[in-house]
Write a protein that holds these residues in place. Structure first.
Motif, PDB file in Angstrom:
ATOM      1  N   PHE A  22       0.560  -1.053   0.142  1.00  0.00           N
ATOM      2  CA  PHE A  22      -0.006   0.071  -0.031  1.00  0.00           C
ATOM      3  C   PHE A  22       0.926   1.106  -0.017  1.00  0.00           C
ATOM      4  O   PHE A  22       0.310   2.288  -0.396  1.00  0.00           O
ATOM      5  CB  PHE A  22      -0.862  -0.100   1.025  1.00  0.00           C
ATOM      6  N   VAL A  23       1.922   1.200   0.519  1.00  0.00           N
ATOM      7  CA  VAL A  23       2.858   2.420   0.469  1.00  0.00           C
ATOM      8  C   VAL A  23       3.403   2.395  -0.844  1.00  0.00           C
ATOM      9  O   VAL A  23       3.784   3.831  -1.212  1.00  0.00           O
ATOM     10  CB  VAL A  23       4.171   2.229   1.550  1.00  0.00           C
ATOM     11  N   VAL A  24       3.754   1.365  -1.636  1.00  0.00           N
ATOM     12  CA  VAL A  24       4.305   1.351  -3.145  1.00  0.00           C
ATOM     13  C   VAL A  24       3.185   1.912  -3.651  1.00  0.00           C
ATOM     14  O   VAL A  24       3.313   2.967  -4.601  1.00  0.00           O
ATOM     15  CB  VAL A  24       4.337  -0.078  -3.413  1.00  0.00           C
ATOM     16  N   GLY A  25       1.880   1.781  -3.764  1.00  0.00           N
ATOM     17  CA  GLY A  25       0.768   2.308  -4.365  1.00  0.00           C
ATOM     18  C   GLY A  25       0.549   3.864  -4.081  1.00  0.00           C
ATOM     19  O   GLY A  25       0.523   4.675  -5.051  1.00  0.00           O
ATOM     20  N   PHE A  26       0.853   4.108  -2.926  1.00  0.00           N
ATOM     21  CA  PHE A  26       0.778   5.611  -2.394  1.00  0.00           C
ATOM     22  C   PHE A  26       1.817   6.399  -3.178  1.00  0.00           C
ATOM     23  O   PHE A  26       1.481   7.416  -3.761  1.00  0.00           O
ATOM     24  CB  PHE A  26       0.976   5.649  -0.814  1.00  0.00           C
ATOM     25  N   LEU A  27       2.941   5.714  -3.269  1.00  0.00           N
ATOM     26  CA  LEU A  27       4.199   6.489  -3.851  1.00  0.00           C
ATOM     27  C   LEU A  27       3.882   6.542  -5.557  1.00  0.00           C
ATOM     28  O   LEU A  27       4.453   7.633  -6.170  1.00  0.00           O
ATOM     29  CB  LEU A  27       5.486   5.876  -3.770  1.00  0.00           C
ATOM     30  N   ILE A  28       3.621   5.567  -6.081  1.00  0.00           N
ATOM     31  CA  ILE A  28       3.191   5.474  -7.566  1.00  0.00           C
ATOM     32  C   ILE A  28       2.132   6.553  -7.846  1.00  0.00           C
ATOM     33  O   ILE A  28       2.397   7.411  -8.835  1.00  0.00           O
ATOM     34  CB  ILE A  28       2.624   4.020  -7.956  1.00  0.00           C
ATOM     35  N   PHE A  29       1.090   6.670  -7.109  1.00  0.00           N
ATOM     36  CA  PHE A  29       0.073   7.503  -7.445  1.00  0.00           C
ATOM     37  C   PHE A  29       0.331   9.021  -7.321  1.00  0.00           C
ATOM     38  O   PHE A  29      -0.084   9.995  -7.861  1.00  0.00           O
ATOM     39  CB  PHE A  29      -1.131   7.407  -6.512  1.00  0.00           C
ATOM     40  N   ALA A  30       1.208   8.989  -6.369  1.00  0.00           N
ATOM     41  CA  ALA A  30       1.764  10.594  -5.669  1.00  0.00           C
ATOM     42  C   ALA A  30       2.619  10.834  -7.119  1.00  0.00           C
ATOM     43  O   ALA A  30       2.703  12.222  -7.391  1.00  0.00           O
ATOM     44  CB  ALA A  30       2.675  10.581  -4.416  1.00  0.00           C
ATOM     45  N   THR A  31       3.584   9.919  -7.481  1.00  0.00           N
ATOM     46  CA  THR A  31       4.484  10.362  -8.766  1.00  0.00           C
ATOM     47  C   THR A  31       3.894  10.595  -9.841  1.00  0.00           C
ATOM     48  O   THR A  31       4.097  11.573 -10.573  1.00  0.00           O
ATOM     49  CB  THR A  31       5.612   9.163  -8.812  1.00  0.00           C
ATOM     50  N   LEU A  32       2.721   9.851 -10.131  1.00  0.00           N
ATOM     51  CA  LEU A  32       1.908  10.154 -11.572  1.00  0.00           C
ATOM     52  C   LEU A  32       1.098  11.323 -11.335  1.00  0.00           C
ATOM     53  O   LEU A  32       1.051  12.041 -12.362  1.00  0.00           O
ATOM     54  CB  LEU A  32       0.953   8.990 -11.570  1.00  0.00           C
ATOM     55  N   ASN A  33       0.605  11.886 -10.410  1.00  0.00           N
ATOM     56  CA  ASN A  33      -0.346  13.123 -10.061  1.00  0.00           C
ATOM     57  C   ASN A  33       1.005  14.063 -10.133  1.00  0.00           C
ATOM     58  O   ASN A  33       0.553  15.069 -10.928  1.00  0.00           O
ATOM     59  CB  ASN A  33      -0.781  13.073  -8.802  1.00  0.00           C
ATOM     60  N   SER A  34       2.124  13.972  -9.875  1.00  0.00           N
ATOM     61  CA  SER A  34       3.259  15.127  -9.747  1.00  0.00           C
ATOM     62  C   SER A  34       3.565  15.285 -10.986  1.00  0.00           C
ATOM     63  O   SER A  34       4.119  16.363 -11.410  1.00  0.00           O
ATOM     64  CB  SER A  34       4.497  14.757  -8.943  1.00  0.00           C
ATOM     65  N   LEU A  35       3.450  14.312 -11.832  1.00  0.00           N
ATOM     66  CA  LEU A  35       3.829  14.552 -13.549  1.00  0.00           C
ATOM     67  C   LEU A  35       2.795  14.819 -14.293  1.00  0.00           C
ATOM     68  O   LEU A  35       3.048  14.909 -15.300  1.00  0.00           O
ATOM     69  CB  LEU A  35       4.602  13.084 -13.838  1.00  0.00           C
ATOM     70  N   GLY A  36       1.686  14.828 -13.621  1.00  0.00           N
ATOM     71  CA  GLY A  36       0.499  15.310 -14.415  1.00  0.00           C
ATOM     72  C   GLY A  36      -0.281  14.290 -15.149  1.00  0.00           C
ATOM     73  O   GLY A  36      -0.974  14.537 -16.312  1.00  0.00           O
ATOM     74  N   LEU A  37       0.034  13.224 -14.772  1.00  0.00           N
ATOM     75  CA  LEU A  37      -0.279  12.016 -15.836  1.00  0.00           C
ATOM     76  C   LEU A  37      -1.970  11.636 -15.314  1.00  0.00           C
ATOM     77  O   LEU A  37      -2.272  10.583 -15.909  1.00  0.00           O
ATOM     78  CB  LEU A  37       0.625  10.978 -15.795  1.00  0.00           C
ATOM     79  N   ILE A  38      -2.189  12.008 -14.283  1.00  0.00           N
ATOM     80  CA  ILE A  38      -3.582  11.647 -13.756  1.00  0.00           C
ATOM     81  C   ILE A  38      -4.709  12.826 -13.916  1.00  0.00           C
ATOM     82  O   ILE A  38      -4.264  13.923 -13.616  1.00  0.00           O
ATOM     83  CB  ILE A  38      -3.632  11.349 -12.318  1.00  0.00           C
ATOM     84  N   PRO A  39      -5.696  12.647 -14.901  1.00  0.00           N
ATOM     85  CA  PRO A  39      -6.570  13.802 -15.123  1.00  0.00           C
ATOM     86  C   PRO A  39      -7.148  14.435 -13.781  1.00  0.00           C
ATOM     87  O   PRO A  39      -7.369  13.423 -12.780  1.00  0.00           O
ATOM     88  CB  PRO A  39      -7.425  13.277 -15.948  1.00  0.00           C
TER      89      PRO A  39
END
Length: 346
Positions: free
Chosen positions: A267-284
């Motif tokens: 669940f920490v891996v998931g947290f970091l992945i989603f945070a990274t994707l959002n920081s890169l602007g890849l999540i609408p």
């Protein structure tokens, strides 16, 4: 033939899983929905309502062979981790940079020092290190969500569930009190909108109460408070990771029995992945909003299940020292952030 056999196997496996866990999960969903209704119509904190309503249904988790027991365990464990992982979608590095390095340093230092204060306070009061980490981390980071995430990686003992319930209950109540009292303090100290936002976001435990307190002062205060709070939320992943590593080392040095915890929980891996994707602007933006809402519901449902697992009598056995510790931690982070913004000349 093979594809048909595989589909039948997966379908039968899903049916078995749903039969085992479905009743307990659905009860947790109903309790969470009731808590949300009370929150929307009467202004009560949803997390607190879910916890208290869950405790009222404790008898469902006590039945050794009851139809709800397994589902309640699943919801309190797996749905919780799912909700914490989705929290990462709310994190954006770009937003945080806009706050400035000095104020970010104050917020991050407040998180670290509050956790250390919790460990020291627990030692002085004769409480275990697990309790110090649990209460200190929940006060320092994001209240009930942090308490549940930290509890998920701490080694279990006979007091684990009681301490988790106590911590969630305490930080929710204290956060609600702070939501009312802290805006009054910002007016008393004549803070501007930015400083008020930093103070409220850097000290109040739960996200919902931060938003409520911030926007009760002004729109700008609310925006700054929410941003500062997200910085504290971003600290959840590294804190849980460090705790997980230390716990793993403790297990390795201690008895060899039992399964070692993973060095990096999924669940920490998931947290970091989603945070990274959002920081890169890849999540609408629409998807981020949907994930945030889903995360909140997952946490609300899981805290209802956690409430069902623990009796009120066991919570009351925690003692006055525990209450003194979590109140002291709350006052510590408030005084530290207040001192920090004052020294920075804001």
């Amino acid at each position: 033939m093979q594809a048909t056999a595989a589909s039948k196997f997966s379908l039968s496996g899903f049916k078995a899983f749903a039969h085992l866990n479905g009743h307990g999960f659905l009860v947790s969903v109903v309790v969470a929905a009731a808590a949300q209704f009370l929150s929307e119509h009467y202004g009560a904190p949803a997390m607190l309502m879910a916890l208290l309503l869950g405790i009222a249904f404790h008898f469902l988790a006590e039945e050794e062979h009851g139809s709800c027991k397994a589902g309640i365990e699943f919801t309190a464990r797996t749905v919780l981790r799912f909700g914490v992982a989705l929290l990462g979608a709310r994190i954006s590095v770009e937003l945080m940079i806009g706050l400035g390095p000095r104020l970010i340093a104050v917020v991050v230092a407040g998180v670290i020092l509050t956790i250390l204060f919790g460990l020291l306070g627990a030692r002085l009061l004769g409480r275990g290190w697990r309790f110090g980490l649990l209460t200190g981390g929940s006060v320092a980071i994001c209240g009930a969500s942090a308490a549940m995430a930290i509890s998920a990686v701490l080694p279990k003992n006979e007091h684990s569930e009681r301490n988790l319930i106590f911590t969630v209950l305490s930080v929710t109540v204290l956060s609600t009190v702070a939501m009312i009292a802290y805006p009054i303090l910002t007016e008393a100290f004549d803070f501007n909108d930015e400083v008020s936002g930093v103070f409220l976001g850097g000290t109040i435990h739960d996200v919902a109460q931060v938003v409520g307190a911030g926007f009760s002062v002004s729109n700008e205060t609310g925006e700054v408070a929410t941003l500062v709070k997200l910085i504290r939320v971003a600290m959840l992943a590294p804190v849980v990771l460090i705790i997980s590593i230390l716990v793993r080392r403790h297990v390795e040095e201690g008895a060899s029995e039992g399964k070692r915890p993973p060095i990096l929980p999924m669940f920490v891996v998931g947290f970091l992945i989603f945070a990274t994707l959002n920081s890169l602007g890849l999540i609408p933006v629409a998807v981020v909003d949907a994930m945030s809402s889903l995360s909140r519901w997952a946490l609300l449902i899981s805290i209802a299940a956690v409430g069902m697992k623990t009796s009120l009598k066991r919570i009351l056995d925690v003692g006055g020292q525990a209450i003194a510790l979590i109140v002291a931690e709350t006052l510590f982070i408030a005084l530290f952030v207040l001192l920090g913004v004052t020294l920075l000349g804001h």
